[in-house]
Design an enzyme around this catalytic site. Structure first.
Site, PDB file in Angstrom:
ATOM      1  N   CYS A  40       2.539   1.430   6.428  1.00 62.79           N
ATOM      2  CA  CYS A  40       2.382   0.749   4.903  1.00 62.79           C
ATOM      3  C   CYS A  40       1.162   0.431   5.021  1.00 62.79           C
ATOM      4  O   CYS A  40      -0.236   0.935   5.196  1.00 62.79           O
ATOM      5  CB  CYS A  40       3.170  -0.662   4.763  1.00 62.79           C
ATOM      6  SG  CYS A  40       2.573  -2.045   5.681  1.00 62.79           S
ATOM      7  N   ALA A  41       0.582  -0.554   3.597  1.00 66.81           N
ATOM      8  CA  ALA A  41      -0.702  -0.821   3.631  1.00 66.81           C
ATOM      9  C   ALA A  41      -1.512  -1.730   4.665  1.00 66.81           C
ATOM     10  O   ALA A  41      -2.462  -1.352   4.949  1.00 66.81           O
ATOM     11  CB  ALA A  41      -0.961  -1.986   2.074  1.00 66.81           C
TER      12      ALA A  41
END
Length: 106
Positions: A62-63
């Protein structure tokens, strides 16, 4: 405890062709994503888990590594062989590693 990997080790697995699932939202994916990464937003993981091969180690990012950790926990509980990528796309990009921009293809 869910399996995790740092960016350097993940880069080696990715270069070797390991499958990657990106659990961010489409707008985040458009801003920066790994070529070949399959976008399955975190909220869609329960409904779309069958799109992941349970017999292959799949890397989830993800981020920053928080949402992907949640996805890995859920997928591991369902019997998938998955690994959380610590640091996510933020760390990948900060290290100057290559990525693409643009909408989801296919």
């Amino acid at each position: 405890m869910p399996k995790q990997i740092d960016i350097a080790a993940f880069a080696e697995a990715y270069a070797a062709g390991a499958p990657v699932v990106d659990v961010r939202e489409p707008y985040e994916y458009e801003q920066a994503h790994l070529p070949g990464a399959k976008l399955i937003p975190l909220a869609e993981i329960p409904a779309r888990a069958t799109e992941i091969d349970p017999d292959t180690t799949t890397y989830v990012l993800c981020a920053a590594g928080i949402r992907s950790l949640r996805a890995v926990e859920a997928l591991e509980a369902a019997g998938y062989d998955v690994v959380n990528v610590e640091g996510g796309m933020n760390e990948w990009a900060a290290e100057g590693r290559p990525y693409e921009q643009g909408p989801v293809q296919g």
